[in-house]
Scaffold this motif. Structure first.
Motif, mmCIF file in Angstrom:
data_model
loop_
_atom_site.group_PDB
_atom_site.id
_atom_site.type_symbol
_atom_site.label_atom_id
_atom_site.label_comp_id
_atom_site.label_asym_id
_atom_site.label_seq_id
_atom_site.Cartn_x
_atom_site.Cartn_y
_atom_site.Cartn_z
ATOM 1 N N VAL A 236 0.785 -1.335 0.194
ATOM 2 C CA VAL A 236 -0.073 -0.053 -0.044
ATOM 3 C C VAL A 236 0.896 1.188 -0.035
ATOM 4 C CG1 VAL A 236 -1.673 1.397 1.248
ATOM 5 C CG2 VAL A 236 -2.022 -1.226 1.210
ATOM 6 N N LYS B 151 1.251 3.909 -3.107
ATOM 7 C CA LYS B 151 0.878 5.224 -3.090
ATOM 8 C C LYS B 151 2.030 6.143 -3.320
ATOM 9 C CE LYS B 151 -3.140 4.774 -0.193
ATOM 10 N NZ LYS B 151 -3.731 5.194 1.289
ATOM 11 N N TYR C 148 -7.415 1.544 -3.799
ATOM 12 C CA TYR C 148 -7.521 1.858 -2.300
ATOM 13 C C TYR C 148 -8.423 2.730 -1.957
ATOM 14 C CZ TYR C 148 -2.755 -0.713 -2.392
ATOM 15 O OH TYR C 148 -1.837 -1.487 -2.717
ATOM 16 N N ASP C 149 -9.240 2.635 -1.180
ATOM 17 C CA ASP C 149 -10.216 4.152 -0.747
ATOM 18 C C ASP C 149 -10.921 4.340 -2.067
ATOM 19 O OD1 ASP C 149 -9.442 3.754 1.794
ATOM 20 O OD2 ASP C 149 -7.829 4.924 1.593
#
Length: 227
Positions: free
Chosen positions: A45, A49, A141-142
């Motif tokens: 993650v 990112k 993610y999100d």
């Protein structure tokens, strides 16, 4: 010194090598810091990112173009200087002083630089070209989609021969930096004895720590130390 002399005279070429070398050293620090995110052990993650931020920021993209230009200049000027130095040496000395005159890696910068270039080409094929052109796996993610470079790394470094080639490339980089780090600053006029000792120590430390960090990334992936 005119712009033409910067790229054609002996002094200008050394100055160019020094400036581009320092830029590339700074890039290595940033790149090593980014890749170190794989050791967060969060399924990639943080790394994905961080890689997305680097790829999506306009300033970084502009610097990326500058990076390729500087790499190209550094390689060309290095090859020209190597050829010039070899031609000036002429007939070799009757006595070979070996490492008492200079370290073998300082006499082999052209070879080491070529090995690093071959390693870079493989690295671009594995990561830069897929992330920019041919496509990579994606992850969400999100509710936001990212390139899943972490999974790509795991797939690529599952091959032992790839890991071996990367480690050998990092070793070549380490020896190249062992001479190139301090040489870059000397080319810019840093000759003070007070700073020479500091730069030599800093250069050797950098030449060990940064390539070792890069080498540990494929090794960690292959051995399953990160997940």
């Amino acid at each position: 010194m005119t712009w033409k002399q910067v790229f054609t005279s002996s002094v200008g070429r050394k100055l160019t090598m020094g400036l581009t070398g320092i830029f590339l050293i700074l890039f290595l620090v940033v790149h090593a810091g980014l890749n170190a995110c794989i050791w967060a052990n969060d399924g990639g993650v943080m790394f994905n990112k961080a890689a997305h931020f680097m790829g999506a920021t306009i300033v970084i993209r502009i610097l990326e173009i500058g990076l390729f230009v500087f790499i190209f200049i550094h390689i060309i000027q290095g090859l020209i200087l190597e050829a010039s130095n070899r031609s000036k040496r002429g007939t070799p000395y009757a006595v070979n002083y070996g490492n008492r005159g200079s370290k073998w890696y300082s006499r082999s910068m052209g070879l080491l630089g070529t090995l690093v270039l071959l390693f870079l080409i493989l690295h671009w094929i594995h990561f830069w070209i897929p992330s920019r052109f041919t496509g990579t796996p994606e992850v969400t993610y999100d509710n936001k989609t990212y390139h899943d470079l972490f999974t790509l790394m795991k797939e690529i470094f599952a091959e032992l021969w790839v890991v071996i080639v990367y480690v050998l490339g990092c070793i070549s980089l380490g020896y190249h930096l062992a001479h190139g780090f301090q040489s870059a600053f000397r080319s810019l006029g840093v000759h003070n004895k007070k700073y020479n000792n500091m730069l030599t120590s800093l250069g050797y430390g950098f030449a060990v720590i940064v390539p070792l960090a890069f080498a540990m990334m494929p090794v960690s992936m292959y051995l399953g130390w990160v997940s």
